[in-house]
Design a protein around this motif. Structure first.
Motif, PDB file in Angstrom:
ATOM      1  N   PRO A 164      35.117  43.415  26.785  1.00 18.03           N
ATOM      2  CA  PRO A 164      34.257  43.442  25.589  1.00 18.03           C
ATOM      3  C   PRO A 164      35.093  43.444  24.305  1.00 18.03           C
ATOM      4  N   ARG A 165      34.521  42.900  23.265  1.00 14.62           N
ATOM      5  CA  ARG A 165      35.225  42.727  21.978  1.00 14.62           C
ATOM      6  C   ARG A 165      35.864  44.018  21.483  1.00 14.62           C
ATOM      7  N   GLU A 166      35.188  45.154  21.679  1.00 17.76           N
ATOM      8  CA  GLU A 166      35.731  46.420  21.151  1.00 17.76           C
ATOM      9  C   GLU A 166      37.064  46.798  21.806  1.00 17.76           C
ATOM     10  N   VAL A 167      37.316  46.297  23.008  1.00 15.24           N
ATOM     11  CA  VAL A 167      38.604  46.575  23.668  1.00 15.24           C
ATOM     12  C   VAL A 167      39.735  45.922  22.873  1.00 15.24           C
ATOM     13  N   GLY A 168      39.574  44.659  22.545  1.00  9.85           N
ATOM     14  CA  GLY A 168      40.597  43.955  21.759  1.00  9.85           C
ATOM     15  C   GLY A 168      40.790  44.559  20.385  1.00  9.85           C
TER      16      GLY A 168
ATOM     17  N   HIS B   9      44.481  50.393  16.956  1.00 10.14           N
ATOM     18  CA  HIS B   9      45.034  51.691  17.346  1.00 10.14           C
ATOM     19  C   HIS B   9      46.212  51.593  18.310  1.00 10.14           C
ATOM     20  N   GLY B  10      46.272  50.528  19.106  1.00 12.95           N
ATOM     21  CA  GLY B  10      47.410  50.330  19.990  1.00 12.95           C
ATOM     22  C   GLY B  10      47.321  50.887  21.400  1.00 12.95           C
ATOM     23  N   PRO B  11      46.357  51.738  21.719  1.00 16.74           N
ATOM     24  CA  PRO B  11      46.206  52.136  23.124  1.00 16.74           C
ATOM     25  C   PRO B  11      44.909  51.572  23.698  1.00 16.74           C
TER      26      PRO B  11
ATOM     27  N   GLU C 185      55.574  40.969  24.134  1.00 21.17           N
ATOM     28  CA  GLU C 185      55.246  39.949  23.142  1.00 21.17           C
ATOM     29  C   GLU C 185      55.325  40.457  21.702  1.00 21.17           C
ATOM     30  N   GLY C 186      55.701  41.719  21.518  1.00 22.31           N
ATOM     31  CA  GLY C 186      55.842  42.268  20.178  1.00 22.31           C
ATOM     32  C   GLY C 186      54.522  42.549  19.485  1.00 22.31           C
ATOM     33  N   LEU C 187      53.458  42.710  20.261  1.00 20.97           N
ATOM     34  CA  LEU C 187      52.148  43.037  19.691  1.00 20.97           C
ATOM     35  C   LEU C 187      52.029  44.548  19.504  1.00 20.97           C
ATOM     36  N   HIS C 188      51.081  44.938  18.681  1.00 20.71           N
ATOM     37  CA  HIS C 188      50.898  46.359  18.360  1.00 20.71           C
ATOM     38  C   HIS C 188      50.591  47.183  19.613  1.00 20.71           C
ATOM     39  N   VAL C 189      51.393  48.212  19.813  1.00 24.62           N
ATOM     40  CA  VAL C 189      51.194  49.168  20.903  1.00 24.62           C
ATOM     41  C   VAL C 189      51.524  50.552  20.355  1.00 24.62           C
ATOM     42  N   ALA C 190      50.634  51.490  20.598  1.00 22.05           N
ATOM     43  CA  ALA C 190      50.880  52.869  20.162  1.00 22.05           C
ATOM     44  C   ALA C 190      52.068  53.443  20.944  1.00 22.05           C
ATOM     45  N   PRO C 191      52.797  54.374  20.365  1.00 24.08           N
ATOM     46  CA  PRO C 191      53.952  54.940  21.063  1.00 24.08           C
ATOM     47  C   PRO C 191      53.577  55.864  22.232  1.00 24.08           C
ATOM     48  N   HIS C 192      52.343  56.374  22.223  1.00 19.21           N
ATOM     49  CA  HIS C 192      51.877  57.274  23.285  1.00 19.21           C
ATOM     50  C   HIS C 192      50.459  56.895  23.692  1.00 19.21           C
TER      51      HIS C 192
END
Length: 171
Positions: free
Chosen positions: A106-110, A116-118, A156-163
């Protein structure tokens, strides 16, 4: 209590189809006895409790010995984290194309990944000591796509939260 002890419950659940809701499942006396958090109960037992490959991977565990904790885990800890033998390699497959797999949700996942990154829903991990007393570390039980997406996004260098939060089964 092991997964095989719940076979009759799982057969009833499958036979009744959609009428056997999660709410009905969670109050069954055998399941309620476990006192697991809803999210862990749904993802571990309700969704997969009678899946043959899942039972092969986790059927030896005494479910009463599991204590669930919602833990915050560094993103880097998910790199190289295995899953059950029946799904070996699937996390890597999801990691090959994280944008595709997020797009299948669903769109909200993307949007949540971008903003937020997680992930939205914490995956299910297990202390590998349950599977082999001489082993250590964590293993992905449910959430292989989520963990694969995380790995792929990092690559791929996309946004990911550190935790990231995950439900962890501990002895």
């Amino acid at each position: 209590m092991k997964l095989e002890d719940l076979i009759s419950l799982m057969k009833r659940r499958r036979a009744d189809g959609l009428s056997y809701s999660y709410d009905r499942f969670r109050v069954d006396p055998a399941v309620a006895l476990l006192r697991w958090p809803d999210d862990a109960l749904e993802q571990f037992l309700y969704d997969h409790g009678d899946n043959a490959a899942f039972v092969d991977d986790y059927g030896s565990i005494d479910l009463r010995e599991i204590t669930w904790r919602l833990e915050t885990i560094p993103a880097a800890a998910f790199h190289g984290m295995p899953t059950g033998a029946s799904d070996a390699g699937c996390i890597e497959e999801f990691a090959e194309n994280p944008v595709y797999w997020v797009g299948r949700r669903p769109r909200e996942v993307g949007l949540h990944w971008e903003e937020h990154g997680p992930w939205l829903r914490p995956p299910i991990l297990i202390d590998r000591h349950f599977l082999d007393p001489s082993d250590n570390g964590l293993q992905v039980v449910e959430g292989r796509t989520r963990v694969g997406v995380l790995r792929g996004r990092v690559r791929e260098g996309l946004h990911v939260a550190p935790h990231h939060q995950a439900w962890v089964a501990r002895p």
